[in-house]
Design a protein around this motif. Structure first.
Motif, PDB file in Angstrom:
ATOM      1  N   ALA A 213     -44.095 -52.136 -38.414  1.00 32.12           N
ATOM      2  CA  ALA A 213     -43.097 -52.124 -37.483  1.00 32.12           C
ATOM      3  C   ALA A 213     -43.098 -53.511 -36.905  1.00 32.12           C
ATOM      4  O   ALA A 213     -43.907 -54.454 -37.086  1.00 32.12           O
ATOM      5  CB  ALA A 213     -43.577 -51.273 -36.388  1.00 32.12           C
ATOM      6  N   ALA A 215     -42.984 -55.700 -33.175  1.00 33.51           N
ATOM      7  CA  ALA A 215     -42.961 -55.679 -31.654  1.00 33.51           C
ATOM      8  C   ALA A 215     -42.772 -56.862 -30.994  1.00 33.51           C
ATOM      9  O   ALA A 215     -43.288 -57.917 -31.359  1.00 33.51           O
ATOM     10  CB  ALA A 215     -44.470 -54.955 -31.275  1.00 33.51           C
ATOM     11  N   GLU A 234     -41.802 -52.382 -28.924  1.00 36.49           N
ATOM     12  CA  GLU A 234     -41.146 -51.976 -30.142  1.00 36.49           C
ATOM     13  C   GLU A 234     -39.763 -52.576 -30.133  1.00 36.49           C
ATOM     14  O   GLU A 234     -39.092 -52.193 -29.381  1.00 36.49           O
ATOM     15  CB  GLU A 234     -41.502 -50.581 -30.653  1.00 36.49           C
ATOM     16  N   ASN A 236     -37.770 -53.319 -33.754  1.00 32.84           N
ATOM     17  CA  ASN A 236     -37.826 -53.460 -35.315  1.00 32.84           C
ATOM     18  C   ASN A 236     -36.611 -54.631 -35.672  1.00 32.84           C
ATOM     19  O   ASN A 236     -35.454 -54.100 -36.116  1.00 32.84           O
ATOM     20  CB  ASN A 236     -37.850 -52.355 -35.878  1.00 32.84           C
ATOM     21  N   THR A 285     -45.819 -49.277 -30.596  1.00 35.88           N
ATOM     22  CA  THR A 285     -45.054 -48.480 -31.808  1.00 35.88           C
ATOM     23  C   THR A 285     -45.331 -47.055 -31.886  1.00 35.88           C
ATOM     24  O   THR A 285     -44.348 -46.480 -32.548  1.00 35.88           O
ATOM     25  CB  THR A 285     -45.399 -49.419 -33.114  1.00 35.88           C
TER      26      THR A 285
END
Length: 421
Positions: A213, A215, A234, A236, A285
């Motif tokens: 992911a 952040a 978060e 992406n 996340t």
């Protein structure tokens, strides 16, 4: 059996408890492998004779015969020893899966090696001047303002911005004293980079070439990391995730945290951390990085146990199986503090222009409603909704001009720290 080897067990808090990252690695290592050992290199010795060559461990003389995989964590301050240990393991215990290779262990502990590798592999990064000793600074041309950091720094310690040559000289004098103290583990020299006002900064965690992911980091300090109080949210960004994965693969890093900065839509790798702190990343996340890492390591040893599934399948199931679980008791304890912070924010809003005041007030009302709602089972959903509000708010206060925007931003950051722990 899994072994986790760290050059330092500074990963203990003042009460002798493991920090989040190592606690999670041990927890999931034991669950997935059945047994997980935290290995102290200070208890290792190697006997080499005509009869045999063997690595011994003080607490368990047959440890290395029983190990199936070793994950190298921290190597700071013991780079040469850890590199030699990897060489010995590869030659004496070929049955052990070692994460990472000799090349990657040596590469990431050397800033010069990392910078050259990224240059050779075509990975975009900032222009950097490496001074093998701070004493050479007066003969080196460095653009101003400049970011100066120790060659083997960590957690943002020792990073400074110099606006003039005089400030650079004073900084170098401090660096010289710091690196002479072996306890600082700051290496031997200094890195200097041109300062740029970045548009965005991201942390991407990569396992075996797969980005988990992304952040975005927010903070009011020169270095934006968890150790310096930065907040992770978060976001992406696919370009950042692709670059991070490419960097990890080309530097032969199985598990790494890649920091990426963006300026005018140009992406640059700032740093690759082969021993990333991922507690703040997990909070942002909703992932369990340690679990995903241990499953992927185990998958390398026994692919048949996973019936053809990959880390990407784990990520999909992880998104639905795990959620952000807030500490309800902590939220209740912080409620009074949060209300006081809201009141302080309202005072700061009075000093902002009409348009800014209206926009900030709308977001403030939404967070006040969040704080006033009774506790219930919808906390994970409400947390996610509030994170979206935070994203909007951070962008908004960053665009406010003047001292009032800065003050408001700092209060907001404190509020969010209280809410999300």
């Amino acid at each position: 059996m899994l072994g986790i080897l760290s050059a330092h067990y500074e990963n203990m808090d003042p009460h002798g408890m493991l920090h989040y990252e190592d606690r999670e690695l041990k927890r999931w290592g034991e669950e997935i492998f059945g047994e997980c050992n935290l290995i102290d290199p200070g208890k290792i010795y190697i006997k080499i004779s005509k009869k045999e060559a063997k690595i011994h461990y003080v607490d368990d003389d047959r440890l290395f015969e029983r190990l199936k995989v070793i994950l190298f964590r921290r190597t700071r301050g013991m780079e040469h020893m850890m590199r030699d240990l990897v060489i010995a393991l590869e030659r004496l215990y070929p049955h052990i899966l070692i994460l990472d290779s000799v090349a990657s262990v040596a590469d990431t502990t050397s800033k010069i090696s990392s910078l050259l590798t990224r240059r050779e592999k075509g990975i975009p990064q900032l222009d950097t001047t490496v001074m093998l000793s701070p004493s050479v600074w007066s003969s080196v041309e460095v653009g101003m303002p400049a970011i100066v950091k120790p060659s083997h720094g960590h957690n943002g310690i020792g990073v400074e911005m110099c606006n003039t040559r005089d400030e650079l000289g004073q900084c170098m004098a401090r660096m010289q004293l710091a690196i002479q103290d072996p306890a600082t583990h700051m290496g031997y020299g200094v890195l200097a980079q041109d300062y740029i006002q970045v548009d965005h900064e991201y942390r991407v965690v990569v396992i075996n070439g797969h980005p988990l992911a992304c952040a975005e980091k927010f903070g009011d300090k020169l270095v934006r990391n968890a150790a310096q109080g930065a907040i992770f949210l978060e976001k992406n960004n696919l370009d950042a995730m692709r670059l991070a994965a490419d960097c990890a693969i080309k530097q032969e890093l199985f598990f790494v945290g890649v920091d990426i900065i963006v300026k005018d839509n140009n992406f640059y790798v700032l740093e690759c951390n082969r021993s990333p702190m991922f507690g703040t990343f997990d909070k942002a996340t909703g992932l369990h990085t340690a679990q995903l890492l241990m499953r992927e390591i185990h998958r390398q040893l026994d692919p048949s146990a996973y019936q053809g599934t990959t880390l990407l399948d784990d990520l999909v199931s992880n998104a639905s199986k795990f959620d952000i679980q807030p500490d309800i008791e902590t939220l209740q304890m912080n409620r009074n503090d949060n209300v006081q912070l809201v009141a302080q924010m309202e005072k700061n809003i009075e000093a902002i222009d009409v348009e800014g005041k209206q926009a900030v007030s709308q977001e403030l009302e939404r967070i006040k409603k969040y704080l006033e709602r009774p506790e219930g089972n919808d906390y994970p959903k409400r947390i996610k909704e509030s994170i979206a509000i935070v994203n909007q708010f951070v962008i908004m206060f960053n665009n406010l001009s003047g001292d009032f925007g800065d003050k408001l931003g700092k209060v907001w950051v404190k509020l969010i720290e209280n809410i999300f722990g």
